[in-house]
Design a protein around this motif. Structure first.
Motif, PDB file in Angstrom:
ATOM      1  N   ARG A 309       0.841  -1.214   0.000  1.00 15.51           N
ATOM      2  CA  ARG A 309       0.000   0.000   0.000  1.00 15.51           C
ATOM      3  C   ARG A 309       0.868   1.253   0.000  1.00 15.51           C
ATOM      4  O   ARG A 309       0.575   2.227  -0.700  1.00 15.51           O
ATOM      5  CB  ARG A 309      -0.963  -0.003   1.196  1.00 15.51           C
ATOM      6  N   GLU A 310       1.958   1.211   0.790  1.00 14.68           N
ATOM      7  CA  GLU A 310       2.860   2.372   0.810  1.00 14.68           C
ATOM      8  C   GLU A 310       3.409   2.661  -0.587  1.00 14.68           C
ATOM      9  O   GLU A 310       3.473   3.813  -1.029  1.00 14.68           O
ATOM     10  CB  GLU A 310       4.046   2.071   1.724  1.00 14.68           C
ATOM     11  N   LEU A 311       3.778   1.599  -1.270  1.00 13.03           N
ATOM     12  CA  LEU A 311       4.333   1.778  -2.623  1.00 13.03           C
ATOM     13  C   LEU A 311       3.281   2.356  -3.572  1.00 13.03           C
ATOM     14  O   LEU A 311       3.597   3.135  -4.475  1.00 13.03           O
ATOM     15  CB  LEU A 311       4.875   0.444  -3.155  1.00 13.03           C
ATOM     16  N   VAL A 312       2.022   1.969  -3.356  1.00 12.53           N
ATOM     17  CA  VAL A 312       0.922   2.527  -4.155  1.00 12.53           C
ATOM     18  C   VAL A 312       0.875   4.049  -3.962  1.00 12.53           C
ATOM     19  O   VAL A 312       0.789   4.820  -4.920  1.00 12.53           O
ATOM     20  CB  VAL A 312      -0.425   1.878  -3.745  1.00 12.53           C
ATOM     21  N   ARG A 313       0.989   4.480  -2.696  1.00 15.48           N
ATOM     22  CA  ARG A 313       0.918   5.920  -2.404  1.00 15.48           C
ATOM     23  C   ARG A 313       2.080   6.670  -3.055  1.00 15.48           C
ATOM     24  O   ARG A 313       1.907   7.706  -3.688  1.00 15.48           O
ATOM     25  CB  ARG A 313       0.923   6.131  -0.877  1.00 15.48           C
ATOM     26  N   VAL A 314       3.272   6.101  -2.900  1.00 19.72           N
ATOM     27  CA  VAL A 314       4.454   6.773  -3.464  1.00 19.72           C
ATOM     28  C   VAL A 314       4.335   6.840  -4.986  1.00 19.72           C
ATOM     29  O   VAL A 314       4.600   7.876  -5.607  1.00 19.72           O
ATOM     30  CB  VAL A 314       5.745   6.008  -3.067  1.00 19.72           C
ATOM     31  N   ASN A 315       3.884   5.743  -5.590  1.00 26.36           N
ATOM     32  CA  ASN A 315       3.779   5.722  -7.059  1.00 26.36           C
ATOM     33  C   ASN A 315       2.797   6.795  -7.534  1.00 26.36           C
ATOM     34  O   ASN A 315       3.049   7.509  -8.512  1.00 26.36           O
ATOM     35  CB  ASN A 315       3.342   4.330  -7.527  1.00 26.36           C
ATOM     36  N   HIS A 316       1.689   6.947  -6.810  1.00 26.50           N
ATOM     37  CA  HIS A 316       0.725   7.968  -7.226  1.00 26.50           C
ATOM     38  C   HIS A 316       1.362   9.357  -7.166  1.00 26.50           C
ATOM     39  O   HIS A 316       1.223  10.161  -8.094  1.00 26.50           O
ATOM     40  CB  HIS A 316      -0.555   7.928  -6.376  1.00 26.50           C
ATOM     41  N   GLY A 317       2.088   9.614  -6.065  1.00 27.48           N
ATOM     42  CA  GLY A 317       2.733  10.927  -5.919  1.00 27.48           C
ATOM     43  C   GLY A 317       3.659  11.221  -7.097  1.00 27.48           C
ATOM     44  O   GLY A 317       3.673  12.332  -7.639  1.00 27.48           O
TER      45      GLY A 317
END
Ligand SMILES: Nc1ncnc2c1ncn2[C@@H]1O[C@H](COP(=O)(O)OP(=O)(O)O)[C@@H](O)[C@H]1O
Ligand SMILES: C[C@@](O)(CCOP(=O)(O)O)CC(=O)O
Length: 442
Positions: A309-317
């Motif tokens: 999930r953290e990687l999802v957030r970073v990727n969106h940013g």
């Protein structure tokens, strides 16, 4: 070689990490979703035995051809000792098929019919053919970047590979493979189905990367890296991670992939020093996600899901920094953040289209309903689905438990019922891979 009636199915996909960076030779990861396409292959009544019929109501396509009238002479002889087809379309066959396509005018109808005839004629030339109907029902939205075309191509390829004996049924239902060859037969089947589905995708899209059909055939997730000219693309399959809870939210904002890709290219040209590290960041997070998705299932615990999930957030940013988000996608992300449902990113080209939210397992259904209500005000559509799961599969009358078979016989393998299914839920309830026993996967 198997005979009708039978069902096949294949999933849609979503890009979870690495879109846009993929254009610059970085890896991207796409995962199968539980929205799927289903195809029933059924036998004609006796008076139509010389006819092949398509019933694709999702794209308003219904057509028939006399089998003998098809341009069989244009089908190339398969290369000896080459079980998989070449990756290029045989242009003179495509040209010859324009004849039977006369009268089918819309783009979606024409490309689906071309895909079908290309694979049907290529694999069944010279075989004794009976009249059959191929009917398709899908639970996937069409043209929303969720791989509806690949799932249809995989269904067509799977059905015709089974009919022609190009692949054997999954080893889980094939007793003669109990000698231990099952896994390699399955692997071979996957490669063949994927190769034919890729040609189907070519009929629809011209020059697809191949990630969608690879993902739809294999299920789970696939890592794909486009290499520079002359070098083969890298494709790695991750099939065994636990299926993850996912919301797929369609902003209904139309967008064109080519325009988004061109916008990013302009930014990359103007600011190479700034965009370079962004692409490298996406590359690193995709590598990390790949590492996580390859871990043995006993290590896929709560903290594992949290890291994804953290990687999802970073990727969106990082995608926001590249300028490919959209105010509507940000409304979706903000609403999911406010309700603390999980982490959200745009998926695919951006500029509209879909967002995905990787949902925390403990989130109650009431919160999802709240999000749904908030987003429906904006006209967005929320699909509750799962990430990962099975790829191409089939359901044969013989592999259904007898009691189950009697219960379902009429509905499962009946063209009439297939066409009468009212909506996505009804399709899932009636033929769905998660509702009906007996589905088997390669
Ligand atoms: N349910 C379906 N029945 C028949 N053909 C379909 C279906 N879904 C998709 N297709 C084919 O795939 C094409 C959509 O491809 P595309 O625009 O790339 O959308 P997506 O992003 O959903 O794959 C349609 O034009 C049609 O040819
Ligand atoms: C933006 C891009 O990375 C993905 C496009 O995704 P979609 O099929 O538009 O959802 C383009 C590409 O990889 O060809």
């Amino acid at each position: 070689m198997i005979a009708a009636p039978f069902l096949v199915s294949a999933p849609g996909k979503t890009i979870i990490f690495g879109e846009h960076a993929a254009v610059y030779g970085k890896p991207a990861i796409a995962a199968a979703i539980s929205l799927r396409t289903y195809m029933l292959v059924s036998q004609h009544h006796s008076d139509l035995t010389d006819t092949v019929t398509l019933e694709f109501p999702d794209v308003n396509l219904q057509c028939s051809w006399k089998i003998a009238s098809l341009p069989w002479d244009a089908v190339p002889e398969p290369a000896p000792d080459a079980p998989n087809p070449p990756s290029e379309l045989h242009e003179s066959l495509v040209e010859a098929i324009q004849g039977p396509l006369t009268g089918i005018t819309g783009f979606p109808q024409r490309s689906s019919a071309l895909t079908f005839l290309y694979i049907y004629m290529s694999l069944l030339k010279g075989k004794e053919l009976q009249g059959m109907t191929f009917s398709v029902r899908s639970t996937l939205p069409i043209g929303a970047g969720l791989g509806s075309s690949a799932s249809v191509s995989v269904c067509i390829a799977t059905a015709i590979c089974l009919l022609s004996g190009t692949v054997t049924v999954p080893s889980s239902i094939l007793t003669e493979h109990s000698n231990g060859n099952g896994a390699s037969a399955d692997l071979q089947a996957i490669e063949r189905i994927d190769a034919w589905a890729f040609l189907g995708e070519r009929c629809i899209h011209g020059n697809p990367s191949g990630i969608d059909n690879a993902c739809s055939t294999r299920g789970g997730a696939v890592m794909f890296q486009r290499m520079s000219k002359g070098n083969p693309n890298v494709l790695k399959s991750m099939r065994d991670f636990p299926s993850l809870r996912l919301l797929l939210i369609d902003s209904k904002q139309p967008r064109r992939t080519a325009v988004q890709v061109a916008n990013v290219a302009t930014l990359v040209q103007s600011y190479p020093q700034i965009t370079g590290p962004i692409m490298d960041g996406i590359h690193s997070l995709t590598d990390e996600a790949y590492r996580l998705l390859c871990l043995p299932t006993d290590q896929c615990d709560v903290s594992w899901a949290g890291k994804l999930r953290e990687l999802v957030r970073v990727n969106h940013g990082l995608l926001v920094a590249l300028g490919v988000s959209h105010p509507k996608l940000e409304i979706i992300r903000a609403a999911a953040d406010e309700l603390e449902i999980g982490e959200t990113k745009l998926t695919g080209a951006g500029g509209g289209g879909c967002a995905i939210t990787l949902v925390e397992d403990k989130v109650p259904e009431s919160k999802i309903s709240e999000l749904r209500a908030k987003l429906s005000v904006h006209g967005f559509e929320v699909y509750e689905t799962r990430l990962g799961g099975n790829g191409a599969g089939c359901l044969l009358p013989t592999n259904t438990d007898k009691a189950e078979w009697e219960k379902w016989e009429d509905k499962l393998f009946s063209l009439h019922h297939m066409l009468a299914l009212e909506n996505r839920e009804h399709v899932e309830e009636t033929v769905g891979v998660e509702t009906v026993d007996g589905w088997a996967f390669w």
